[in-house]
Design an enzyme around this catalytic site. Structure first.
Site, PDB file in Angstrom:
ATOM      1  N   GLU A 143       0.833  -1.204   0.000  1.00 54.28           N
ATOM      2  CA  GLU A 143       0.000   0.000   0.000  1.00 54.28           C
ATOM      3  C   GLU A 143       0.869   1.256   0.000  1.00 54.28           C
ATOM      4  OE1 GLU A 143      -3.305   2.228   2.882  1.00 54.28           O
ATOM      5  OE2 GLU A 143      -1.980   0.688   3.704  1.00 54.28           O
ATOM      6  N   ASP A 178      -5.514   2.885  -1.071  1.00 56.17           N
ATOM      7  CA  ASP A 178      -6.186   3.716  -0.083  1.00 56.17           C
ATOM      8  C   ASP A 178      -6.404   5.086  -0.726  1.00 56.17           C
ATOM      9  OD1 ASP A 178      -6.737   5.532   2.055  1.00 56.17           O
ATOM     10  OD2 ASP A 178      -5.944   4.067   3.475  1.00 56.17           O
ATOM     11  N   GLN A 206      -9.485   1.364   0.284  1.00 55.21           N
ATOM     12  CA  GLN A 206      -9.782   1.942   1.587  1.00 55.21           C
ATOM     13  C   GLN A 206     -10.181   3.403   1.407  1.00 55.21           C
ATOM     14  OE1 GLN A 206      -6.099   0.884   3.682  1.00 55.21           O
ATOM     15  NE2 GLN A 206      -7.241  -0.545   4.949  1.00 55.21           N
ATOM     16  N   GLU A 242     -11.383   2.946   6.834  1.00 52.23           N
ATOM     17  CA  GLU A 242     -10.271   3.200   7.752  1.00 52.23           C
ATOM     18  C   GLU A 242     -10.213   4.689   8.089  1.00 52.23           C
ATOM     19  OE1 GLU A 242      -5.714   1.568   8.268  1.00 52.23           O
ATOM     20  OE2 GLU A 242      -6.208   2.603   6.408  1.00 52.23           O
TER      21      GLU A 242
END
Length: 264
Positions: A143, A178, A206, A242
């Site tokens: 990530e 993300d 995310q 998140e």
């Protein structure tokens, strides 16, 4: 409609950790993710998942000394033996609780570090982890993380993550996108999704509001538009929530009810 997973490290912090599974299920979540499972017995975690009809979709491999500021060790030369032990530990947990994905954090590299050497170690460690995970049907994820929140983190940009995945060449090495981190570092989220999701290399998304990491209904990003883009592209993975609720978690889920077409 996108599938959302509650991140139990950031959501429901008004409850003890093991009670967050019930809270997430009560709010209609079908899946959960969190940072680390290692402080808990895997049988207890599996019981909580099963008792509340939840899937575990993601957690992180051991990150080194988290309390001392370490954020992964995969790109840190000299830590290879520890990395292999952490892979074994993470895979044991993943099998026990039924998680199909493990995020392996690259780590924070000190100023002046030889980035070429870090990259070489990172690729070798990822190749090892992917080989170990393949027989269990588990994906290893990497990530990109923004350096405002995590200064010195080795991996920051989507193109670099995809290049690494392609270079390693393991079918079960994937990217964790993300959108919060991506917006801070690069922006252009719609184009990023349209470019990267069709490659099949993105296994998990995310979300969090930008810039303050609260509910995705807040801030500068139109997540409603992005959910439509994700749907149009046929992404069938999970979207991890998140973010840090501005007040209580359940009280701040109006955005989720709206996406689902529900009424408070």
């Amino acid at each position: 409609m996108p599938r959302f997973a509650a991140n139990l490290s950031t959501l429901y912090r008004e409850h003890d950790f093991l009670d967050r599974f019930a809270a997430a299920s009560a709010d209609g979540f079908d899946a959960v993710e969190y940072l680390f499972p290692y402080a808990y017995d895997t049988a207890e975690l599996r019981y909580r998942l099963d008792a509340h009809g939840l899937r575990q979709v993601l957690f992180n491999a051991p990150p080194g000394d988290w309390d001392a500021g370490e954020r992964g060790i995969a790109a840190l030369p000299g830590r290879e033996a520890e990395l292999r032990e952490s892979v074994d530990r993470a895979l044991g947990c993943a099998v026990a609780i039924g998680s199909p994905r493990i995020h392996m954090m690259a780590g924070v590299v000190p100023p002046g570090a030889d980035r070429a050497a870090c990259r070489d170690v990172y690729l070798a460690n990822l190749a090892y982890a992917a080989r170990q995970a393949e027989s269990a049907g588990i994906d290893i994820l990497i990530e990109p993380i923004n350096t405002r929140d995590m200064p010195g983190y080795f991996l920051n940009r989507q193109a670099d993550a995809h290049a690494i995945v392609q270079e390693v060449g393991a079918v079960n090495l994937k990217v964790q996108l993300d959108l919060y981190h991506c917006q801070i570092v690069e922006g252009d989220l719609t184009a990023t999704l349209r470019r990267d999701l069709p490659t099949g290399r993105v296994a998990h998304l995310q979300i969090a509001g930008v810039p303050d990491r609260h509910e995705p209904s807040e801030g500068e990003v139109d997540f409603g538009h992005l959910y439509a883009v994700v749907d149009a592209l046929g992404f069938d993975g999970w979207i991890g929530c998140e973010y840090v609720p501005r007040a209580g978690t359940s009280e701040g889920l109006g955005w989720l009810r709206e996406v689902r077409g529900e009424h408070a």
